[in-house]
Enzyme design. Structure first.
Site, short mmCIF file in Angstrom:
data_model
loop_
_atom_site.label_atom_id
_atom_site.label_comp_id
_atom_site.label_asym_id
_atom_site.label_seq_id
_atom_site.Cartn_x
_atom_site.Cartn_y
_atom_site.Cartn_z
N GLU A 1 74.78 65.14 90.87
CA GLU A 1 75.30 65.90 89.56
C GLU A 1 74.38 65.72 88.80
OE1 GLU A 1 80.12 64.07 90.48
OE2 GLU A 1 78.66 62.64 89.91
N CYS B 1 72.49 66.77 81.42
CA CYS B 1 72.01 65.99 81.98
C CYS B 1 71.43 65.74 82.86
CB CYS B 1 73.21 64.71 81.15
SG CYS B 1 72.49 63.24 82.21
N CYS C 1 70.06 55.42 93.67
CA CYS C 1 69.69 54.85 92.90
C CYS C 1 69.26 53.57 93.42
CB CYS C 1 70.28 54.68 91.41
SG CYS C 1 69.02 54.14 90.39
N CYS D 1 72.40 48.41 88.85
CA CYS D 1 72.77 47.83 87.50
C CYS D 1 73.62 47.65 87.49
CB CYS D 1 72.06 49.19 86.11
SG CYS D 1 70.24 49.32 85.96
N CYS E 1 76.97 50.09 86.53
CA CYS E 1 76.59 51.74 86.41
C CYS E 1 77.41 52.10 88.16
CB CYS E 1 75.13 52.16 86.09
SG CYS E 1 75.00 53.88 86.42
N SER F 1 65.10 58.59 80.40
CA SER F 1 65.70 57.01 79.91
C SER F 1 65.03 56.57 81.40
CB SER F 1 67.17 57.74 79.74
OG SER F 1 67.33 56.52 80.22
N LEU G 1 67.91 49.16 77.51
CA LEU G 1 67.66 47.91 77.33
C LEU G 1 68.61 47.27 77.59
CD1 LEU G 1 65.54 46.27 76.30
CD2 LEU G 1 65.80 46.20 73.84
N CYS H 1 77.71 59.06 80.80
CA CYS H 1 76.45 58.18 81.94
C CYS H 1 77.65 57.33 82.64
CB CYS H 1 76.48 57.67 79.97
SG CYS H 1 75.88 58.48 78.88
N1 SAH Z 1 67.43 55.11 85.54
C1 SAH Z 1 67.75 55.98 84.54
C2 SAH Z 1 68.47 56.93 83.77
C3 SAH Z 1 69.63 56.64 83.95
S1 SAH Z 1 70.11 57.11 81.93
C4 SAH Z 1 68.27 54.84 83.01
O1 SAH Z 1 68.87 53.60 83.97
O2 SAH Z 1 67.50 54.69 81.78
C5 SAH Z 1 71.91 56.18 81.37
C6 SAH Z 1 72.44 56.19 80.81
O3 SAH Z 1 73.63 55.56 80.51
C7 SAH Z 1 71.43 54.82 81.00
O4 SAH Z 1 71.43 54.40 79.48
C8 SAH Z 1 72.33 53.59 81.07
O5 SAH Z 1 72.14 52.45 81.57
C9 SAH Z 1 73.78 54.02 80.75
N2 SAH Z 1 74.61 54.12 81.02
C10 SAH Z 1 75.03 52.86 82.86
N3 SAH Z 1 75.99 52.80 83.00
C11 SAH Z 1 76.74 53.28 81.55
C12 SAH Z 1 78.12 53.03 81.93
N4 SAH Z 1 79.82 52.44 83.31
N5 SAH Z 1 78.79 52.98 80.38
C13 SAH Z 1 78.09 53.49 79.51
N6 SAH Z 1 77.09 53.74 79.97
C14 SAH Z 1 76.21 53.31 80.69
#
Ligand code: SAH
Length: 363
Positions: free
Chosen positions: A103, A117, A124, A128, A131, A206, A230, A348
């Site tokens: 997407e 984006c 992935c 996390c 996510c 990112s 972070l 996100c």
């Molecule tokens: N793998 C990379 C790129 C993905 S970026 C990374 O982790 O940075 C997507 C951003 O959205 C990251 O900062 C991620 O941590 C954040 N994110 C993931 N799940 C989310 C959620 N449920 N709500 C808000 N932000 C989220």
């Protein structure tokens, strides 16, 4: 070895897709001189021509023979395109040649910024806890043009009424630094003045925090922005929500960021998703403030967007304000991200191509 030019990256990738060993083999097989390759590359990446058939400067027979072997301008096919109720956000679900899906999201801000984006992987590997993409697991890396063509899709959409992409963020599905070489090639394609021509400063990558790749990125000599997911200032909290922290601790990650800042003198954006009762307490803000050492450390607070299987909850607005007040009182530069496209699961952490329901297609 010198880095390949945008044209070489694009031709190599498209030629491989059409069954050739590389761009040189492709050119040889079709008797194509460099000016022909240039015409193809520019039509697709600079002029944003719809497809090969519409490139009328090329002889008809050539277009037919290229098409016959599967040479195409687009390596991603939009299968579902959804618009948010406020019309500001558009999410595209794209199918790759092997049936995998990714997407990408266009966010049209009122101030004329058009941010896209894009995804760097299907799925992935980093799992996390907050996510949606991470919870679905890893399928495969994307090639440079599979990444680039997501931007090409939205660039063509915007060009239809005279607009342009102003910013690209590698914040879609996947971990960009896990697919480092293809992502850097995609950046070359996006940036190439002979082609797409988007300035480095308008691109942000990112990462979950893969330390060796942060060091490699510091040595690239590019002005592309770096964002670090972070999300917690201490190892116990970070390891509980981000498995990657067991490999590189907060201290190791922050040391890599300091090396990056020392080498590039560029800002680092630290993303911090606010999770109720997990990382949003006053002592978390204080610990976070201790990691941020000056004006090149920028905290980007992200309100949590719900995910279908998430057991985590969002921090309320009041608590977000209290958290940022502590950071600001300690002199930390911080902004709160405005969520966009939640109603179409485009915000996100909500991208999860293969499980999106297909029933409600708005356009
Ligand atoms: N793998 C990379 C790129 C993905 S970026 C990374 O982790 O940075 C997507 C951003 O959205 C990251 O900062 C991620 O941590 C954040 N994110 C993931 N799940 C989310 C959620 N449920 N709500 C808000 N932000 C989220």
């Amino acid at each position: 070895m010198a880095a390949r030019t945008g044209q070489e990256i694009w031709i190599d990738d498209k030629a491989r897709r059409a069954g050739h060993a590389d761009g040189a083999a492709f050119a040889l097989a079709h008797g194509l001189k460099n000016y022909r390759l240039q015409q193809l590359y520019r039509a697709a990446t600079k002029e944003l021509v719809a497809d090969l058939a519409a490139v009328t400067v090329l002889p008809k027979e050539l277009r037919a023979s290229l098409a016959a072997e599967g040479f195409t301008f687009d390596s991603v096919e939009p299968v579902v395109v959804q618009h948010s109720n406020d019309k500001q956000t558009i999410k595209g679900l794209f199918r790759l040649h092997d049936g995998n899906e990714v997407e990408a999201v266009l966010m049209q801000h009122y101030n004329e910024r058009n941010t896209v984006c894009i995804s760097s992987q299907s799925g992935c590997a980093y799992a996390c806890a907050f996510c949606s993409t991470g919870q679905a697991g890893f399928t495969r890396h994307l090639t440079p043009t599979e990444i680039f063509d997501q931007a090409r899709y939205f660039a063509r959409h915007l060009a239809a009424d005279g607009r342009k992409i102003t910013n690209i963020v590698f914040m879609g599905m996947g971990e960009p630094f896990h697919n480092y070489d293809a992502v850097m090639d995609a950046v070359r394609l996006l940036n190439d003045g002979q082609g797409f021509g988007l300035g480095h400063r308008h691109i942000t990558i990112s990462t979950v925090g893969i330390v060796p790749q942060i060091d490699a990125f510091a040595d690239e000599g590019v002005q592309v922005n770096l964002a670090i997911s972070l999300h917690a200032p201490t190892d116990d909290v970070r390891s509980s929500i981000m498995p990657v922290n067991k490999k590189w601790s907060v201290a190791e990650l922050m040391a890599a960021c300091e090396r990056y800042i020392g080498k590039t003198n560029r800002k680092v954006f630290f993303e911090y998703v606010m999770l109720d009762g997990v990382n949003d307490r006053p002592h978390d803000a204080e610990a976070l403030a201790r990691l941020m050492r000056g004006p090149l450390h920028h905290v980007n607070i992200i309100p949590y967007n719900s995910t279908p299987d998430g057991k985590l909850g969002p921090t309320g607005d009041e608590r977000i304000r209290a958290f940022t007040a502590i950071l600001e009182a300690k002199g930390v530069v911080c902004t709160v991200r405005t969520p966009m496209g939640r109603d179409i699961a485009a915000a996100c952490g909500q991208l999860r191509a293969e499980t999106q329901p297909r029933a409600h297609i708005a356009s």
